[in-house]
Design a protein around this motif. Structure first.
Motif, PDB file in Angstrom:
ATOM      1  N   VAL A   1     -16.635   5.063  -4.051  1.00  0.00           N
ATOM      2  CA  VAL A   1     -16.974   4.785  -2.663  1.00  0.00           C
ATOM      3  C   VAL A   1     -15.714   4.492  -1.854  1.00  0.00           C
ATOM      4  O   VAL A   1     -15.599   4.844  -0.691  1.00  0.00           O
ATOM      5  CB  VAL A   1     -17.965   3.601  -2.579  1.00  0.00           C
ATOM      6  N   GLY A   2     -14.737   3.840  -2.486  1.00  0.00           N
ATOM      7  CA  GLY A   2     -13.490   3.514  -1.809  1.00  0.00           C
ATOM      8  C   GLY A   2     -12.526   2.867  -2.783  1.00  0.00           C
ATOM      9  O   GLY A   2     -12.823   2.733  -3.977  1.00  0.00           O
ATOM     10  N   GLN A   3     -11.379   2.440  -2.300  1.00  0.00           N
ATOM     11  CA  GLN A   3     -10.388   1.820  -3.151  1.00  0.00           C
ATOM     12  C   GLN A   3      -9.486   0.927  -2.319  1.00  0.00           C
ATOM     13  O   GLN A   3      -9.436   1.040  -1.089  1.00  0.00           O
ATOM     14  CB  GLN A   3      -9.572   2.859  -3.906  1.00  0.00           C
TER      15      GLN A   3
ATOM     16  N   LEU B   1     -10.322   3.941   6.879  1.00  0.00           N
ATOM     17  CA  LEU B   1     -10.929   5.210   7.287  1.00  0.00           C
ATOM     18  C   LEU B   1     -11.683   5.846   6.127  1.00  0.00           C
ATOM     19  O   LEU B   1     -12.788   6.386   6.314  1.00  0.00           O
ATOM     20  CB  LEU B   1      -9.853   6.156   7.817  1.00  0.00           C
ATOM     21  N   ALA B   2     -11.113   5.795   4.933  1.00  0.00           N
ATOM     22  CA  ALA B   2     -11.812   6.356   3.770  1.00  0.00           C
ATOM     23  C   ALA B   2     -13.133   5.645   3.552  1.00  0.00           C
ATOM     24  O   ALA B   2     -14.147   6.278   3.196  1.00  0.00           O
ATOM     25  CB  ALA B   2     -10.931   6.245   2.524  1.00  0.00           C
ATOM     26  N   ALA B   3     -13.155   4.327   3.759  1.00  0.00           N
ATOM     27  CA  ALA B   3     -14.404   3.572   3.605  1.00  0.00           C
ATOM     28  C   ALA B   3     -15.440   3.989   4.629  1.00  0.00           C
ATOM     29  O   ALA B   3     -16.645   3.938   4.362  1.00  0.00           O
ATOM     30  CB  ALA B   3     -14.117   2.076   3.718  1.00  0.00           C
ATOM     31  N   LYS B   4     -14.989   4.434   5.798  1.00  0.00           N
ATOM     32  CA  LYS B   4     -15.896   4.913   6.836  1.00  0.00           C
ATOM     33  C   LYS B   4     -16.274   6.385   6.644  1.00  0.00           C
ATOM     34  O   LYS B   4     -17.012   6.943   7.448  1.00  0.00           O
ATOM     35  CB  LYS B   4     -15.225   4.767   8.211  1.00  0.00           C
TER      36      LYS B   4
ATOM     37  N   SER C   1     -14.032  -4.534   2.428  1.00  0.00           N
ATOM     38  CA  SER C   1     -15.384  -4.069   2.725  1.00  0.00           C
ATOM     39  C   SER C   1     -15.473  -2.553   2.680  1.00  0.00           C
ATOM     40  O   SER C   1     -14.568  -1.850   3.131  1.00  0.00           O
ATOM     41  CB  SER C   1     -15.826  -4.576   4.103  1.00  0.00           C
ATOM     42  N   PHE C   2     -16.581  -2.062   2.136  1.00  0.00           N
ATOM     43  CA  PHE C   2     -16.838  -0.637   1.999  1.00  0.00           C
ATOM     44  C   PHE C   2     -18.261  -0.361   2.474  1.00  0.00           C
ATOM     45  O   PHE C   2     -19.146  -1.200   2.326  1.00  0.00           O
ATOM     46  CB  PHE C   2     -16.695  -0.196   0.540  1.00  0.00           C
TER      47      PHE C   2
ATOM     48  N   LEU D   1     -16.892   1.775  -7.173  1.00  0.00           N
ATOM     49  CA  LEU D   1     -17.821   2.856  -7.507  1.00  0.00           C
ATOM     50  C   LEU D   1     -19.241   2.340  -7.394  1.00  0.00           C
ATOM     51  O   LEU D   1     -19.508   1.134  -7.557  1.00  0.00           O
ATOM     52  CB  LEU D   1     -17.578   3.377  -8.927  1.00  0.00           C
ATOM     53  N   VAL D   2     -20.155   3.221  -7.132  1.00  0.00           N
ATOM     54  CA  VAL D   2     -21.576   2.927  -7.218  1.00  0.00           C
ATOM     55  C   VAL D   2     -22.202   4.004  -8.092  1.00  0.00           C
ATOM     56  O   VAL D   2     -22.069   5.196  -7.804  1.00  0.00           O
ATOM     57  CB  VAL D   2     -22.259   2.886  -5.841  1.00  0.00           C
TER      58      VAL D   2
END
Length: 609
Positions: free
Chosen positions: A304-306, A126-129, A317-318, A298-299
Motif C-alpha cells: 500500500v505504501g512505504q 503522493l504514493a500513499a494517495k 498515514s496511508f 502491505l494489506v
C-alpha cells in the motif's frame, strides 16, 4: 483558474515552464516557484518543459495539465528547495485537483542503490494517495559500464524510467540499473510537433518519462472507471511488466501502453462494496551506517505504501480502498535490518491504527513473522523489530465498514502562527471528533488542505484544534485561523456558525468564534448538510495529509536532463523524402554546456548543429 479535471485526470509537470509555441492542453493551474508568481510562460520557444508537456499531450490528449515552474527562464537548473515546494503543493492539492501523475524530467547524480533526498517525504505522501510520480533515470550512462540512475529516480516512491531505443536496446548514454530501473521507454528520436506544424525529434530520458506519465494517466482513468479506485505504484508496475516487451538486456522491459490498457480492460476486478481505509503506523527507528529503518505497509500481501523512519516517533498515514465488512491482514514489513560499525538498525512500531481503531503491537491479534512473509518462524507480536520481518495485524471485519455514497470532501484551513521557543503552533483537523490530519503553522499565512470521505447529505462539525499553547521566554505561542473552506464554502472564524471551545473539546467554556486562538482549544464550524452533497463515484481515496512539510536538505542545484540532440524538421509529408535535412538553430539546449561546468556528472554531449 478552474480546477475542473479532464476525463483522464490532471498531470503535473515540474519543469522549466511552458511556451506559446507548443500545445499546453487544458491548463488547469500554473505557478512559478522560481519567480514566485502565477505565470509559467517563458520567451524561449523550445523550453524543456514545453516539449515534455507537449509529448504527454500527444500520448494522452484528454489529461489536464498543471505546470509548476522550478527553474529560471533559461532552464539552466532547479534548486532542490523549489522542487520540494512544488511537490508540497501537489501533496496538498492532489485530491482537490484530481491529480493522477507527476512528471519529473529532472535529475543529476549516479545512484547505485535506493536513495532518499529532501523530497522523499513528499514522494511517499503522493504514493500513499495513489498519485504516481514518474522520474527520468538520466543521460550519463557511459555505454552501460556503470549501473546507476539519477538521484531523484532512485527513490522507492516513484517510477524510474530509463531511455531505450524503442526496439529492445539501450542508447549508449542511457543511465540504467537492473535493481532501480522500473520501466524503459523510447527516448531516441522522439517526434514532437509544435503548434506551427513543425516536428522536432528529441533524445534523452527526459523524453522517455513523459510516455510513461501519459500511460499512468490513461491506466488510472481505465482502472477508476472499472473499479472506483486508482492503481498503486506496485499495481501499475505489475501490469506494465506483464504486458511490456522484454529487452535484449536481461531484467529490463519496454512499456507497451496499448497492451497494458487492453489487459486492464480484460482483467480489472468487478467493483465491490469498499471501505475507504486509513492506516496509520506510529513508529521510530534506530539507524546504522547513516541509513534509517525502512518499512513497507502491505494489506493481504499487497503493498500500500512505504516509509523511512528516523529516531523520533511519528505517524505514517496511508490510504487505500479495501473490500468492506471483510477481515484483512495489515502488515508492517521491516526490510532493511543491518549492523554497521557497531550500530544496530532496528524498527520500533508503537501502534497501528485502522480506520480509528488502535492495535498495540503486543495485542493478541498481532504476530511477528521473522524473515520472509511465509508463515514460518512466527512469534507473538512485539514493538521492537530487531530482525527483518513482518508485524501482522489480523484486523477484524468491523475495522472495515461499508461507506455508502461517500462525499469527496476537501477542507482547507488558512492559518498562521506565532512561535515560542523556536516551536511553531500546531493544530489537528477533526470532523465530528475524528482526526483527519494536522498542520504546523509558521508566521506566513498559508493554506493547509485535507481530503476525506464523509457521509453525504448530513451536517458535520469541522474542528480546528490548537493543542500546543505556551509562553517561552516572553514569547506567546498562538494560532491564527483566517478562513476555513469546506467543499468551496468559505467560512470566517467570526461567522455565526463558528464557536471557540476553550480547553478540552467538551462543550464547556464555549465562546463566539475568533481568529486568534490565544489558548488551547477548538474552533468549531457547524457545517450545513448541503455542503456535503452525494458523491457521484464509488471508492474515493481518503487522505489526511496536510500541506505543511518543512523544507529539508541543502539548496542543491540539480541539472535537468536535456536532450542529447533536438532536431527540427519541416512538417512530415509523404513527398518530403529529405525532410530531416533541414535543421534550424538549436538554441533550446544551448545552456547544456554551462550545466556541465557546474555539475560533477556532466550530461551526455549534445549533438547540436
Amino acid at each position: 483558474m478552474s480546477n475542473s479535471s479532464a476525463s483522464a485526470g490532471n498531470v503535473v509537470v515540474i519543469d522549466s515552464g511552458l511556451s506559446s509555441a507548443w500545445n499546453t492542453g487544458r491548463l488547469v493551474y500554473q505557478h512559478d516557484f522560481y519567480g514566485n508568481d502565477n505565470d509559467v510562460m517563458v520567451a524561449n520557444a523550445n523550453t524543456h518543459g514545453a516539449l515534455v508537456t507537449a509529448e504527454i499531450l500527444e500520448n494522452a490528449p484528454d489529461v489536464g495539465i498543471i505546470a509548476l515552474k522550478v527553474m529560471p527562464d533559461d532552464g539552466s537548473g532547479a534548486s532542490e528547495a523549489n522542487i520540494e515546494k512544488a511537490l508540497q503543493w501537489v501533496v496538498a492539492n492532489a485530491d482537490a485537483y484530481n491529480i493522477t501523475a507527476v512528471n519529473l524530467s529532472l535529475g543529476g547524480g549516479a545512484q547505485t542503490t535506493a536513495a532518499t533526498t529532501s523530497i522523499s517525504d513528499e514522494l511517499a505522501a503522493l504514493a500513499a494517495k495513489r498519485v504516481l510520480t514518474v522520474a527520468a533515470a538520466g543521460n550519463s550512462g557511459d555505454g552501460g559500464v556503470s549501473q546507476s540512475v539519477s538521484s531523484y529516480s532512485a527513490d522507492v516512491n516513484q517510477i524510474c524510467v530509463s531511455a531505450s531505443t524503442g526496439d529492445g536496446a539501450f542508447p549508449s548514454w542511457a543511465q540504467r540499473s537492473p535493481s532501480l530501473t522500473d520501466v524503459c521507454a523510447d527516448g531516441t528520436d522522439v517526434r514532437i510537433t509544435n503548434l506551427s506544424g513543425v516536428t522536432y525529434t528529441a533524445n534523452g530520458s527526459s523524453f522517455a518519462a513523459p510516455a510513461v506519465t501519459a500511460a499512468v494517466a490513461k491506466a488510472q482513468q481505465a482502472w477508476v472507471e472499472q473499479t472506483g479506485t486508482r492503481l498503486t505504484q506496485d499495481e501499475f508496475l505489475d501490469l506494465a511488466r506483464s504486458t511490456g516487451k522484454a529487452m535484449g538486456t536481461a531484467g529490463y522491459f519496454e512499456l507497451d501502453t496499448d497492451a497494458l490498457l487492453a489487459k486492464i480492460a480484460q482483467t480489472a476486478p468487478v467493483a465491490t462494496a469498499q471501505s475507504a481505509t486509513t492506516i496509520t503506523v506510529n513508529a521510530s527507528g534506530a539507524p546504522a551506517g547513516g541509513v534509517n529503518a525502512h518499512f513497507k505497509l502491505l494489506v493481504d500481501g499487497k503493498t500500500v505504501g512505504q516509509a523511512t523512519v528516523d529516531s523520533a516517533a511519528k505517524d505514517y498515514s496511508f490510504t487505500t480502498n479495501l473490500t468492506a465488512e471483510q477481515a484483512h491482514k495489515v502488515q508492517v514489513q521491516y526490510d532493511n535490518d543491518g549492523f554497521v560499525n557497531g550500530q544496530d538498525r532496528n524498527l520500533f512500531v508503537n501502534k497501528v491504527t485502522i480506520n480509528g481503531t488502535a492495535h498495540s503491537p503486543t495485542a493478541a491479534n498481532v504476530t511477528y513473522d521473522k524473515g520472509a512473509l511465509d508463515g514460518k518462524d512466527v512469534v507473538k507480536g512485539q514493538s521492537s523489530m530487531w530482525w527483518g520481518g513482518t508485524l501482522v495485524v489480523d484486523a477484524p471485519a468491523k475495522d472495515f465498514p461499508v461507506q455508502a455514497a461517500p462525499a469527496n470532501t476537501t477542507i482547507t484551513v488558512n492559518a498562521s502562527g506565532a512561535a515560542a521557543g523556536g516551536v511553531n503552533a500546531h493544530f489537528n483537523l477533526l470532523v465530528d471528533g475524528q482526526k483527519i490530519g494536522e498542520g504546523v503553522a509558521g508566521t506566513a499565512a498559508k493554506d493547509f488542505t485535507f481530503a476525506t470521505n464523509l457521509t453525504a447529505d448530513q451536517a458535520h462539525k469541522v474542528q480546528v484544534q490548537y493543542d500546543n499553547d505556551a509562553v517561552v521566554n516572553g514569547q506567546d505561542r498562538s494560532l491564527f485561523v483566517n478562513k476555513v473552506t469546506i467543499n468551496g464554502h468559505a467560512v470566517a472564524p467570526t461567522a455565526s456558525n463558528v464557536t471557540y471551545d476553550k480547553g478540552a473539546l467538551d462543550g464547556k467554556d464555549v465562546v463566539k468564534g475568533q481568529a486568534g486562538l490565544w489558548w488551547n482549544g477548538t474552533l468549531v464550524v457547524d457545517a450545513d448538510k448541503s455542503w456535503f452533497p452525494s458523491a457521484t463515484g464509488t471508492g474515493a481515496v481518503a487522505s489526511a495529509l496536510s500541506a505543511d512539510h518543512a523544507a529539508a536538505g541543502q539548496d542543491t542545484v540539480w541539472q535537468h536532463l536535456v536532450a542529447q540532440g533536438l532536431e527540427a524538421a519541416v512538417p512530415s509529408h509523404a513527398d518530403h523524402a529529405a525532410a530531416y535535412d533541414v535543421v534550424p538553430s538549436m538554441d533550446a539546449y544551448a545552456h547544456a554546456a554551462a550545466l556541465a561546468e557546474h555539475h560533477p556528472d556532466p550530461l551526455h554531449p549534445l549533438d547540436l548543429v
